[in-house]
Motif scaffolding. Structure first.
Motif, PDB file in Angstrom:
ATOM      1  N   TYR A  96       0.847  -1.189   0.000  1.00 28.61           N
ATOM      2  CA  TYR A  96       0.000   0.000   0.000  1.00 28.61           C
ATOM      3  C   TYR A  96       0.883   1.239   0.000  1.00 28.61           C
ATOM      4  O   TYR A  96       1.808   1.344   0.798  1.00 28.61           O
ATOM      5  CB  TYR A  96      -0.892   0.027   1.241  1.00 28.61           C
ATOM      6  N   CYS A  97       0.554   2.178  -0.887  1.00 29.59           N
ATOM      7  CA  CYS A  97       1.310   3.416  -1.015  1.00 29.59           C
ATOM      8  C   CYS A  97       0.346   4.589  -0.873  1.00 29.59           C
ATOM      9  O   CYS A  97      -0.395   4.913  -1.806  1.00 29.59           O
ATOM     10  CB  CYS A  97       1.998   3.448  -2.372  1.00 29.59           C
ATOM     11  N   GLN A  98       0.330   5.203   0.308  1.00 30.50           N
ATOM     12  CA  GLN A  98      -0.544   6.345   0.542  1.00 30.50           C
ATOM     13  C   GLN A  98       0.125   7.614   0.038  1.00 30.50           C
ATOM     14  O   GLN A  98       1.301   7.865   0.316  1.00 30.50           O
ATOM     15  CB  GLN A  98      -0.875   6.500   2.020  1.00 30.50           C
ATOM     16  N   LEU A  99      -0.634   8.404  -0.704  1.00 28.05           N
ATOM     17  CA  LEU A  99      -0.121   9.640  -1.297  1.00 28.05           C
ATOM     18  C   LEU A  99      -0.747  10.856  -0.621  1.00 28.05           C
ATOM     19  O   LEU A  99      -1.881  10.786  -0.149  1.00 28.05           O
ATOM     20  CB  LEU A  99      -0.434   9.673  -2.795  1.00 28.05           C
ATOM     21  N   ASP A 100      -0.007  11.968  -0.620  1.00 30.07           N
ATOM     22  CA  ASP A 100      -0.571  13.210  -0.101  1.00 30.07           C
ATOM     23  C   ASP A 100      -1.188  14.004  -1.253  1.00 30.07           C
ATOM     24  O   ASP A 100      -1.266  13.518  -2.397  1.00 30.07           O
ATOM     25  CB  ASP A 100       0.478  14.025   0.672  1.00 30.07           C
ATOM     26  N   ASP A 101      -1.615  15.232  -0.985  1.00 35.09           N
ATOM     27  CA  ASP A 101      -2.264  16.058  -2.001  1.00 35.09           C
ATOM     28  C   ASP A 101      -1.355  16.396  -3.176  1.00 35.09           C
ATOM     29  O   ASP A 101      -1.827  16.694  -4.266  1.00 35.09           O
ATOM     30  CB  ASP A 101      -2.792  17.360  -1.381  1.00 35.09           C
ATOM     31  N   GLU A 102      -0.034  16.367  -2.955  1.00 34.01           N
ATOM     32  CA  GLU A 102       0.925  16.641  -4.022  1.00 34.01           C
ATOM     33  C   GLU A 102       1.418  15.354  -4.689  1.00 34.01           C
ATOM     34  O   GLU A 102       2.401  15.374  -5.432  1.00 34.01           O
ATOM     35  CB  GLU A 102       2.120  17.442  -3.480  1.00 34.01           C
ATOM     36  N   LEU A 103       0.771  14.243  -4.390  1.00 33.68           N
ATOM     37  CA  LEU A 103       1.113  12.924  -4.928  1.00 33.68           C
ATOM     38  C   LEU A 103       2.493  12.444  -4.495  1.00 33.68           C
ATOM     39  O   LEU A 103       3.152  11.676  -5.194  1.00 33.68           O
ATOM     40  CB  LEU A 103       0.972  12.890  -6.458  1.00 33.68           C
ATOM     41  N   GLU A 104       2.916  12.895  -3.324  1.00 30.40           N
ATOM     42  CA  GLU A 104       4.159  12.395  -2.719  1.00 30.40           C
ATOM     43  C   GLU A 104       3.797  11.240  -1.781  1.00 30.40           C
ATOM     44  O   GLU A 104       2.724  11.233  -1.173  1.00 30.40           O
ATOM     45  CB  GLU A 104       4.867  13.505  -1.945  1.00 30.40           C
ATOM     46  N   ILE A 105       4.708  10.296  -1.638  1.00 28.84           N
ATOM     47  CA  ILE A 105       4.457   9.139  -0.777  1.00 28.84           C
ATOM     48  C   ILE A 105       4.474   9.570   0.689  1.00 28.84           C
ATOM     49  O   ILE A 105       5.438  10.167   1.155  1.00 28.84           O
ATOM     50  CB  ILE A 105       5.494   8.029  -1.014  1.00 28.84           C
ATOM     51  N   VAL A 106       3.388   9.242   1.388  1.00 25.54           N
ATOM     52  CA  VAL A 106       3.263   9.527   2.812  1.00 25.54           C
ATOM     53  C   VAL A 106       3.649   8.288   3.609  1.00 25.54           C
ATOM     54  O   VAL A 106       4.365   8.366   4.601  1.00 25.54           O
ATOM     55  CB  VAL A 106       1.820   9.938   3.180  1.00 25.54           C
ATOM     56  N   GLU A 107       3.172   7.139   3.156  1.00 24.61           N
ATOM     57  CA  GLU A 107       3.425   5.888   3.867  1.00 24.61           C
ATOM     58  C   GLU A 107       3.447   4.737   2.880  1.00 24.61           C
ATOM     59  O   GLU A 107       2.661   4.701   1.932  1.00 24.61           O
ATOM     60  CB  GLU A 107       2.337   5.656   4.919  1.00 24.61           C
ATOM     61  N   LEU A 108       4.341   3.805   3.115  1.00 23.62           N
ATOM     62  CA  LEU A 108       4.458   2.606   2.306  1.00 23.62           C
ATOM     63  C   LEU A 108       4.474   1.422   3.251  1.00 23.62           C
ATOM     64  O   LEU A 108       5.298   1.387   4.173  1.00 23.62           O
ATOM     65  CB  LEU A 108       5.752   2.671   1.480  1.00 23.62           C
ATOM     66  N   SER A 109       3.557   0.479   3.040  1.00 27.67           N
ATOM     67  CA  SER A 109       3.502  -0.689   3.914  1.00 27.67           C
ATOM     68  C   SER A 109       3.060  -1.907   3.119  1.00 27.67           C
ATOM     69  O   SER A 109       2.497  -1.789   2.036  1.00 27.67           O
ATOM     70  CB  SER A 109       2.533  -0.446   5.082  1.00 27.67           C
ATOM     71  N   ALA A 110       3.332  -3.076   3.661  1.00 25.94           N
ATOM     72  CA  ALA A 110       2.908  -4.335   3.047  1.00 25.94           C
ATOM     73  C   ALA A 110       2.064  -5.091   4.051  1.00 25.94           C
ATOM     74  O   ALA A 110       2.388  -5.139   5.233  1.00 25.94           O
ATOM     75  CB  ALA A 110       4.120  -5.161   2.638  1.00 25.94           C
ATOM     76  N   SER A 111       0.971  -5.668   3.568  1.00 28.63           N
ATOM     77  CA  SER A 111       0.076  -6.450   4.416  1.00 28.63           C
ATOM     78  C   SER A 111      -0.301  -7.732   3.701  1.00 28.63           C
ATOM     79  O   SER A 111      -0.357  -7.772   2.470  1.00 28.63           O
ATOM     80  CB  SER A 111      -1.211  -5.667   4.717  1.00 28.63           C
ATOM     81  N   GLN A 112      -0.568  -8.746   4.484  1.00 25.55           N
ATOM     82  CA  GLN A 112      -0.979 -10.007   3.888  1.00 25.55           C
ATOM     83  C   GLN A 112      -2.340  -9.853   3.246  1.00 25.55           C
ATOM     84  O   GLN A 112      -3.176  -9.073   3.700  1.00 25.55           O
ATOM     85  CB  GLN A 112      -1.001 -11.112   4.935  1.00 25.55           C
ATOM     86  N   THR A 113      -2.547 -10.604   2.161  1.00 27.27           N
ATOM     87  CA  THR A 113      -3.828 -10.556   1.473  1.00 27.27           C
ATOM     88  C   THR A 113      -4.912 -11.126   2.362  1.00 27.27           C
ATOM     89  O   THR A 113      -4.651 -11.932   3.252  1.00 27.27           O
ATOM     90  CB  THR A 113      -3.780 -11.319   0.142  1.00 27.27           C
ATOM     91  N   GLU A 114      -6.139 -10.713   2.101  1.00 30.87           N
ATOM     92  CA  GLU A 114      -7.274 -11.121   2.939  1.00 30.87           C
ATOM     93  C   GLU A 114      -7.504 -12.614   2.937  1.00 30.87           C
ATOM     94  O   GLU A 114      -7.941 -13.174   3.925  1.00 30.87           O
ATOM     95  CB  GLU A 114      -8.541 -10.410   2.479  1.00 30.87           C
TER      96      GLU A 114
END
Length: 155
Positions: free
Chosen positions: A122-140
């Protein structure tokens, strides 16, 4: 302008759809509501999601893909105790989807099956499309569940 296709509203009132992003990227889209969030009309969910996704030009997506690959290469290298080539990570990284919230927060969803089997990045972006957080999680559908942090938050 990005347009959503195959729009469905699930039993929780969340919109799911598909779309084409610049560069021939076909992705799934989820408009995610918090558990305690007020209902949002389907047309409003569609409008917010399309507006958030329209900001993603081919150049922006290429830049984000490269930064995600670079950050993952560093995280994998730290875990393995060796340098990992960004290009090798980038070659496997595939943009699978996007999650949009009522506040127009945009999270890109990647898979890297060899590097992170049974996981999504998962790559969360801010309003300027910069990466805020990057994480990996197991699939459901993985029985073990749980989260595994792929990398620290970016600045």
């Amino acid at each position: 302008m990005i347009e959503l296709n195959d729009i469905e509203i699930d039993e929780d009132g969340e919109l799911s759809a598909s779309t084409s992003l610049p560069g021939g990227r076909e992705i799934a889209v989820l408009f995610a509501l918090d558990d305690d969030a007020a209902p949002v009309e389907a047309s409003e969910m569609q409008r917010i999601a399309e507006a958030a996704l329209t900001r993603l030009t081919e150049a922006e997506l290429d830049r984000i893909d490269g930064e995600v690959a670079s950050e993952l290469a560093v995280a994998i290298g730290e875990d393995a105790g060796a340098d990992v080539d960004d290009a090798a990570v980038a070659a496997e990284l595939e943009l699978q989807g996007a999650i949009v919230t009522p506040e127009a927060v945009l999270v890109l969803v990647y898979e890297a099956p060899t590097l992170y089997p049974d996981m999504v990045v998962y790559c969360q972006l801010d309003d300027e499309l910069e990466i805020v957080e990057l994480s990996a999680s197991q699939t459901e559908d993985d029985d073990e569940g749980g989260d595994a942090d792929a990398s620290a938050s970016s600045s």
